[in-house]
Each structure stands twice: as structure tokens, then as C-alpha cells.
Design an enzyme around this catalytic site. Sequence first.
Site, short mmCIF file in Angstrom:
data_model
loop_
_atom_site.label_atom_id
_atom_site.label_comp_id
_atom_site.label_asym_id
_atom_site.label_seq_id
_atom_site.Cartn_x
_atom_site.Cartn_y
_atom_site.Cartn_z
N ARG A 140 0.86 -1.19 0.00
CA ARG A 140 0.00 0.00 0.00
C ARG A 140 0.89 1.24 0.00
O ARG A 140 2.11 1.14 0.14
CB ARG A 140 -0.91 -0.01 1.23
N GLY A 141 0.23 2.43 -0.11
CA GLY A 141 0.98 3.67 -0.20
C GLY A 141 1.24 3.97 -1.66
O GLY A 141 1.60 3.09 -2.44
N ALA A 142 1.03 5.23 -2.05
CA ALA A 142 1.01 5.56 -3.48
C ALA A 142 2.27 5.14 -4.25
O ALA A 142 2.16 4.47 -5.29
CB ALA A 142 0.73 7.06 -3.64
N ARG A 145 -7.19 -0.63 -7.07
CA ARG A 145 -7.63 0.44 -6.16
C ARG A 145 -7.72 1.71 -6.99
O ARG A 145 -6.86 1.95 -7.85
CB ARG A 145 -6.64 0.64 -4.99
N ASP A 148 -2.06 10.73 -2.27
CA ASP A 148 -2.35 9.66 -3.24
C ASP A 148 -2.56 10.23 -4.64
O ASP A 148 -2.45 9.51 -5.63
CB ASP A 148 -3.57 8.86 -2.79
N ASN A 164 -5.69 12.49 -0.07
CA ASN A 164 -4.85 11.65 0.80
C ASN A 164 -5.72 10.92 1.81
O ASN A 164 -6.96 11.09 1.82
CB ASN A 164 -3.79 12.51 1.51
N LYS A 165 -5.11 10.14 2.64
CA LYS A 165 -5.82 9.29 3.62
C LYS A 165 -6.86 10.07 4.41
O LYS A 165 -6.62 11.21 4.81
CB LYS A 165 -4.77 8.69 4.56
O1 MRU Z 1 -4.83 3.17 2.00
P1 MRU Z 1 -3.34 3.40 1.96
O2 MRU Z 1 -2.65 2.90 3.17
O3 MRU Z 1 -2.73 2.91 0.68
O4 MRU Z 1 -3.21 4.98 1.96
C1 MRU Z 1 -1.93 5.54 1.91
C2 MRU Z 1 -1.93 7.01 2.07
O5 MRU Z 1 -2.96 7.64 2.11
C3 MRU Z 1 -0.61 7.68 2.10
O6 MRU Z 1 -0.67 8.84 2.87
C4 MRU Z 1 -0.23 8.08 0.66
O7 MRU Z 1 -0.33 6.99 -0.20
C5 MRU Z 1 1.13 8.62 0.60
S1 MRU Z 1 2.31 7.33 0.76
C6 MRU Z 1 3.85 7.98 0.61
#
Ligand code: MRU
Length: 349
Positions: A65-67, A102, A245, A255-256
Site C-alpha cells: 500500500r501507499g502511493a 484500487r 495519493d 490523501n488518507k
Molecule cells: O490506504 P493506503 O494505506 O494505501 O493509503 C496511503 C496514504 O494515504 C498515504 O498517505 C499516501 O499513499 C502517501 S504514501 C507515501
Amino acid sequence: MGGPGWEPPGAPERSERQQRFHRTIDWVDGAVVIVDQTRLPGEVVYLRLESVEALVDAIQRLAVRGAPALGVAGALGVALAAARHSDADERAHAVHLLETARPTAVNLARGARRVAAVLPSFDAALAEALRVRDEEIVSSAEMARRGADLVEKLCGGDVRLLTHCNTGGLAAVVDGTALAVVFELHRRGALRGVIASETRPLLQGARLTTWELRRAGVPHRLAVDSAGPFLMARGEVDAVILGADRICANGDVVNKIGTYAHALGARAAGIPFICVAPESTVDLATATGADVEIEDRGAAEITGATAPSGTAAVNPAFDVTPAALVTAVVTDARVFSGRADGADGPAVG
Ligand code: MRU
């Protein structure tokens, strides 16, 4: 360094088991290998993913996970498709599964499409996918330097930060985005500590960010998400720093979930709100945050064992912070405020 209440006071914790953790995602002997993030912080478990279906499943249950890491997953996934499928329709189907696993982080579809453009050659696909991986590694280092310079310029030394979700090496390949800046400030001796908000409902902050901060020996404290704006109002935070994201053409930051509340808190407290993300997260083809599909992950993740059975829930995994609330966006190539497409003037630096 540190101070009352900040953890850990001592040296970085690096057990033998933790030291073995190297890259969040990579290509190893013909398969995609990831650190299974659903098993952290309890144990470091590597998963060897030998099919596109297995990789898509890992993406959807947030084992990876994470962009930036999703961008690499999409890219390596297409190389995997090239290795496994000689039929063009099967390959196209695999690419589609990856692109749509996703919806919110632009990196995933972007990584997959970039490699799909060089199909059908497996060699070309793997070479392009490894370029995507390597670019993310280089870009983490560049963001760390630019972001730390900016934080020192805006806040001086001995800075106290608040971060949200997980933006460290686990969200990228190594080092990460906003957390890479935190690590760099710590190396420079310019950081008093960082508050990690827990990041309901899947607790990327509580489980993953604290794990990374502890490994790096960075003083930190955990707070519930809703404490963020109050801690800012009480003068306990000098700046908010987090990832994205997707950054839209007008500068809106997707973002999250919980990011928007921290941005409102930062604005009310008069402190900087800084977003750190690679250029691979900037999406000039999407005009504003209103145009982004926000993943809804269903009721079960939040009702769990706590709500009466059958309780209806709404569970957006991301939110949109309007560009007007963002002090600066730091990428691997620039620092800007306002529009990402530069239509409102030159970049800050
Ligand atoms: O649902 P996730 O855990 O994939 O969400 C991740 C985030 O929202 C992060 O803040 C974002 O991807 C930046 S990661 C460097």
C-alpha cells in the site's frame, strides 16, 4: 533530542529480524516480493507473489500500500503478466485488473500503463518496471532533502511535527515521502519529535509509522486522529507533514481520510501544512479533487466488533484537502504552493 514524553529516548531499535527488512517491494527471481504490511508491527513476513491475481489480492487487502509502492506494484505486475501470459487478451485483462485494483492513488494505474506501453516483450516490460522502482528510490532521497530544507526554513530547528497515515519506506520502496523528510530532519539534529496519528480504521499510523520511527530511533508519540487539531491549537505542533495519493492540477491534495481535518486544524492554529509526494503522484489530467474517485472500503472495516450488528456505515478511505489549505507541496523536482500545473505562477523553489 527527545524530551519528556517522546519515545524512544535511546538508540534505534534494530533487532536481527528487523534488520532483514530491506525493500518494501521488489522483483526477485521471476516474482514480485513484498513485505506483508498486514503482519506488521508483529513480524516481518515476505510474500512471494507469482501471479497477477495474487498481486491484485495483496493490493486490495493492503498487504502492499501507499502511493509510490502501488506505482511499483502496478509496474512489476505488468512484467509479471508478460512473464505468465503469451495471449494478448489475457495480458490485457491482467493489466486491467492491476489498473483498477484500487482507484484513488494515481500511481497504480500510471505504473501499470507505463509498462503496458512496452508490451509484449517481457524483457522490455521488466526493464521499464525496474526503472519505475529505481525512480521512486531516487525520488525519495530528493524529497527528503527538499522537504527538510523547507521545514527548517519555515520552522527553524528543534521542530515538532505531526504526520498522518504511513509515508515511510513501507509506502514506497525505501525511505518514503513525508517520513523521509522526518528521517532527514532527525539526521540533521533539527527534530524534537513527531506525533503519528493512528489513522483509523486500518491504523497505518499506529501500526506502521510507529514501527518505522522506532527502527530509526526517531522520538515519537502516538495520538488518536481526532486529537490532531486540538494538539495544534494547544501549541504542541510546529507543522503538519504528510503524503498524497493524488495531487490534482489545481493543487488539491487527495490523501488518507483524516488529512482534511488536520489541514483545517493547521490553518486554525496558523502552522504550515506540508504535503510531500513524488511527481509520479501529480496528476495534471485530473482538474480538481472533486474529479477523483474516492475508494469506499465498506462497513465491516469500521463496524468490526464494536458496533451493533447490522449498523450501516460510510467508510471513505481518502479525503480531499483544498489547495488553499496547503502551505506547500514538496516533490522530487520542486516546491510549490497553489496550482500543480503552474497556471497561477512560478514554483516556490
Ligand atoms: O490506504 P493506503 O494505506 O494505501 O493509503 C496511503 C496514504 O494515504 C498515504 O498517505 C499516501 O499513499 C502517501 S504514501 C507515501
